[in-house]
Design an enzyme around this catalytic site. Structure first.
Site, PDB file in Angstrom:
ATOM      1  CB  SER A   1      -4.963   9.192   9.815  1.00  0.00           C
ATOM      2  OG  SER A   1      -4.826   8.026  10.534  1.00  0.00           O
ATOM      3  CB  SER A   2      -4.483   4.990   6.567  1.00  0.00           C
ATOM      4  OG  SER A   2      -4.869   5.593   5.370  1.00  0.00           O
TER       5      SER A   2
ATOM      6  CG  ASP B   1      -4.304  10.525   1.112  1.00  0.00           C
ATOM      7  OD1 ASP B   1      -4.643  11.179   0.123  1.00  0.00           O
ATOM      8  OD2 ASP B   1      -5.085  10.206   2.020  1.00  0.00           O
TER       9      ASP B   1
ATOM     10  CB  ALA C   1       0.680  10.051   8.218  1.00  0.00           C
TER      11      ALA C   1
ATOM     12  N   GLY D   1     -10.017  12.407   6.441  1.00  0.00           N
ATOM     13  CA  GLY D   1      -9.561  13.155   5.269  1.00  0.00           C
ATOM     14  C   GLY D   1      -8.217  13.824   5.425  1.00  0.00           C
ATOM     15  CG  LEU D   2      -7.088  16.007   8.412  1.00  0.00           C
ATOM     16  CD1 LEU D   2      -6.818  16.606   9.787  1.00  0.00           C
ATOM     17  CD2 LEU D   2      -7.010  17.110   7.356  1.00  0.00           C
TER      18      LEU D   2
ATOM     19  N   PRO E   1      -6.693  12.714  13.370  1.00  0.00           N
ATOM     20  CG  PRO E   1      -8.415  14.182  12.802  1.00  0.00           C
ATOM     21  CD  PRO E   1      -6.948  14.120  13.040  1.00  0.00           C
ATOM     22  CB  VAL E   2      -8.662   7.202  12.352  1.00  0.00           C
ATOM     23  CG1 VAL E   2      -7.349   6.866  13.018  1.00  0.00           C
ATOM     24  CG2 VAL E   2      -9.815   7.012  13.317  1.00  0.00           C
TER      25      VAL E   2
END
Ligand code: PMV
Length: 317
Positions: A101-102, A145, A104, A98-99, A94-95
């Site tokens: 995304s950008s 990240d 990755a 907090g995971l 999900p964008v």
């Protein structure tokens, strides 16, 4: 010839926000991520399947694709390429949650694009190129990240340094839950950083404590001492919440996970929405995941450690 790259998203186990001010952070790759397909092309073109957007070097591009266009341009320039590239992105993260995304997407884009044009980059080079677009997205990112997306595993990270891989003597499971609320990392980082101006001395000692607690958390995770790790996670959530980056929803999710029997729970990433992580005792992850799901959460288990960016030629796997 098409090349594919897959880079993982991440959870931050301890040290988010403080890491921007010099603290150590402990972070890990997760089993969701970004898959990028790239091939040499007459110009630069980007298609994001999950966002339903596309951009071509010649047309006015949609804002969410600008960082990726930058990443491709920088990668082509770095490897000295005159050709363009066509890049297709597919992400199951999900964008703005907090995971990672950008990051990755950025790491997989650099890896797939450079490989498609016949250049093999080192992980250090991939990180440095992906950081350029992270700066476009986040302003002043610590780089945690991007480093997880490239190196994978469990890393102990300090801004400006290469990450240290942490070896676990046993797999460890966390439960990730999404609040369903998107937010902007740069806004949360700015809000948190305001505290530095207001209370410089307290802030400095909190940064030092965050580093020390992150070292202790790293030690506990490596030795499978989940009780100590859970206690440190709880402490981090309390401090982050007091410093204004949690929300009622995130606090409730953390309480809910602890009530269900987890040893520790906290927000992960910038807060203000996004996700929480919770640490169950060994063998209890599945039961707790079910309990949380019954209560309406989208809880899912991640089993650490997991790998970093992978590149291959040919078909999607
Ligand atoms: O974008 P997020 O939610 O994964 O947050 C990144 C973690 C921060 O420490 C808040 C910012 C940073 O650059 O490290």
């Amino acid at each position: 010839m098409k090349f594919f790259a897959r880079a993982p998203g991440k959870i931050i186990i301890t040290g988010e926000h403080f890491v921007v001010h010099g603290s150590l952070a402990l972070a890990a790759a997760i089993d969701r991520g970004a898959l990028v397909e790239a091939e040499a092309f007459e110009r630069i073109e980007v298609v994001s399947k999950n966002l339903g957007l596309s951009a071509s070097g010649t047309k006015k591009s949609p804002r969410p694709l600008k960082p990726t266009l930058e990443t491709i341009k920088d990668t082509l320039e770095f490897v000295g390429e005159r050709r363009g590239a066509r890049v297709v992105i597919n992400s199951d993260l999900p964008v703005s949650s907090g995971l990672g995304s950008s990051s990755a997407v950025a790491v997989a884009t650099v890896a797939a694009t450079s490989s498609a044009l016949g250049h093999k980059l080192s992980l250090e080079e991939i990180v440095d190129l992906a950081m350029v677009s992270e700066k476009v997205v986040h302003g002043r990112p610590s780089g945690v990240d991007v480093n997880v997306a490239a190196y994978g595993g469990v890393i102990l990270f300090r801004m400006g340094e290469r990450p240290r891989q942490i070896k676990l003597n046993k797999n460890v499971e966390f439960i990730i839950s999404y609040s369903g609320i998107e937010r902007k990392t740069s806004r949360m980082v700015a809000k948190f950083s305001d505290m530095r101006q207001m209370y410089p001395n307290i802030f400095a000692s909190l940064v030092l404590s965050s580093s020390r607690l992150t070292e202790m958390a790293t030690d506990a995770l490596a030795k499978s001492d989940l009780t100590t790790l859970g206690t440190i996670m709880n402490f981090f959530h309390m401090v982050l919440s007091r410093l204004g980056v949690s929300t009622r929803k995130l606090d409730d999710m953390v309480e809910g996970a602890l009530e269900a029997g987890c040893l520790g729970a906290k927000l992960t990433g910038a807060g203000g929405g996004g996700c929480t992580i919770a640490l169950p005792r060994y063998g209890e992850a599945k039961i707790i995941e079910e309990v949380l799901k019954k209560r309406g959460s989208d809880a899912s288990i991640v089993r650490l450690p997991l790998g970093g960016v992978k590149v291959w030629k040919g078909e999607s796997q």
